[in-house]
Design an enzyme around this catalytic site. Structure first.
Site, PDB file in Angstrom:
ATOM      1  N   LYS A 331       0.925  -1.067   0.170  1.00 16.66           N
ATOM      2  CA  LYS A 331       0.016  -0.066  -0.069  1.00 16.66           C
ATOM      3  C   LYS A 331       0.829   1.311   0.152  1.00 16.66           C
ATOM      4  O   LYS A 331       0.472   2.296  -0.727  1.00 16.66           O
ATOM      5  CB  LYS A 331      -0.741   0.127   1.106  1.00 16.66           C
ATOM      6  CG  LYS A 331      -2.016   1.254   0.971  1.00 16.66           C
ATOM      7  CD  LYS A 331      -2.815   1.049  -0.026  1.00 16.66           C
ATOM      8  CE  LYS A 331      -3.933   2.113  -0.086  1.00 16.66           C
ATOM      9  NZ  LYS A 331      -4.559   2.216  -1.540  1.00 16.66           N
ATOM     10  N   VAL A 332       1.892   1.299   0.734  1.00 19.46           N
ATOM     11  CA  VAL A 332       2.744   2.549   0.837  1.00 19.46           C
ATOM     12  C   VAL A 332       3.912   1.958   0.148  1.00 19.46           C
ATOM     13  O   VAL A 332       4.576   1.186   0.568  1.00 19.46           O
ATOM     14  CB  VAL A 332       2.787   2.865   2.316  1.00 19.46           C
ATOM     15  CG1 VAL A 332       3.841   3.910   2.495  1.00 19.46           C
ATOM     16  CG2 VAL A 332       1.654   3.231   3.256  1.00 19.46           C
TER      17      VAL A 332
END
Length: 336
Positions: A331-332
């Site tokens: 996600k990051v």
């Protein structure tokens, strides 16, 4: 991914219900400041949102906007001129050093720095002079949907307040309803073509080109489908060599001055044997997929991508993929 795409209308309504005075204040500052240059700083889907914001600024306000290669700051340590510069960063997480460091650099040098960011407590939000929350809420799917759409809206809000344009303000106010309709669009006709596909070309132009870029990324990310995005003006400059019988093309023919050329391109590509999926508004008789529209053409890309997201989630499942957990991705993403 599907649930978050459907929730985009509510997220946009929440964003529009908040921070109005802060956007108005930013608009007054932008109108009173002479900028020698304007830059965007972003990666991935956020960079596609930055392209949309930059196009609006150039088309409506006449300022030339460039995308900053962040390595000039983070790796090359180039002595960039910063004063009298507007610098706009867009990010969901606000965590990646190659987005945060340039904002710190430009702010320290006297630039006007704006961060359109979902995590308002992130390093990016703290680094910018103007941190404007996207208000998309936590996004569980790795593939960004509602955060991308709220990034587009935040960029359009910035332009609306900078330009002080009542028509654009009114169009933004009507977006939640238009997004709700977009999420109910039926693009199931694309699944038969794309479920067995090995590659695809995604085409747009002008203010609709960022949507083509985002769609191509999502095809790769959620369906492991090799996809390339091209401007409709570039197809004949090399990409034409890829076209063969049955080659799939998704063409986003959004409203505006580029639409006629894209419709003509769709007809030509069909004549060359391509399997064209023409996404166009309901008044275009030759369309394969119906593009939802907003109150004003400049906002059409925002509702168009939501219709695409719903189909993309369905396509991933049809291809045996999990759109919420693409392989090799997180996600990051942190890069320098």
């Amino acid at each position: 991914m599907l649930e978050e795409a459907i929730s985009a209308a509510d997220c946009v309504a929440l964003q529009l219900a908040n921070d109005a005075e802060r956007y108005a204040e930013l608009g007054r500052v932008l109108r009173s400041t002479a900028f020698n240059s304007a830059l965007t700083i972003a990666r991935g889907s956020s960079d596609h949102a930055a392209n949309y914001c930059a196009y609006l600024i150039m088309a409506r306000l006449g300022r030339v906007v460039a995308s900053l290669p962040m390595s000039l700051v983070t790796l090359n340590h180039a002595p960039l001129a910063t004063r009298d510069t507007l610098t706009i960063a867009i990010s969901q997480s606000g965590q990646s050093p190659d987005v945060v460091e340039p904002i710190r650099y430009f702010r320290a040098g006297g630039a006007t720095t704006v961060a359109l960011v979902n995590d308002i407590d992130s390093p990016l939000a703290r680094a910018a002079e103007w941190a404007m929350p996207l208000r998309a809420g936590k996004e569980q799917s790795v593939a960004a949907t509602k955060s991308f759409i709220t990034s587009l809206v935040a960029g359009a809000r910035l332009v609306a307040h900078w330009q002080d344009d009542p028509a654009l303000h009114d169009g933004l106010s009507a977006l939640p309803g238009a997004l709700g309709e977009a999420a109910r669009s039926d693009w199931s006709g694309a699944l038969e073509v794309l479920a067995p596909a090995r590659n695809i070309m995604v085409v747009g132009r002008g203010i609709g080109f960022p949507v083509a870029l985002e769609a191509a990324l999502k095809f790769k990310e959620t369906s492991a489908l090799q996809a390339e995005a091209f401007s409709g003006a570039e197809i004949k400059h090399g990409p034409m060599a890829l076209i063969e019988d049955g080659y799939p093309l998704l063409i986003f023919a959004t409203r505006g001055p580029t639409q006629a050329g894209l419709l003509a391109l769709a007809a030509e590509m069909r004549g060359r044997g391509a399997r064209v999926l023409l996404a166009a508004p309901a008044d275009v008789a030759g369309r394969d997929l119906t593009l939802p529209v907003a109150a004003t053409p400049d906002l059409d890309p925002i509702v168009a991508i939501n219709a695409f997201y719903v189909m993309a989630a369905q396509l991933a499942e049809a291809r045996g993929m999990d759109p919420d957990r693409p392989r090799h991705l997180s996600k990051v993403t942190r890069t320098n």
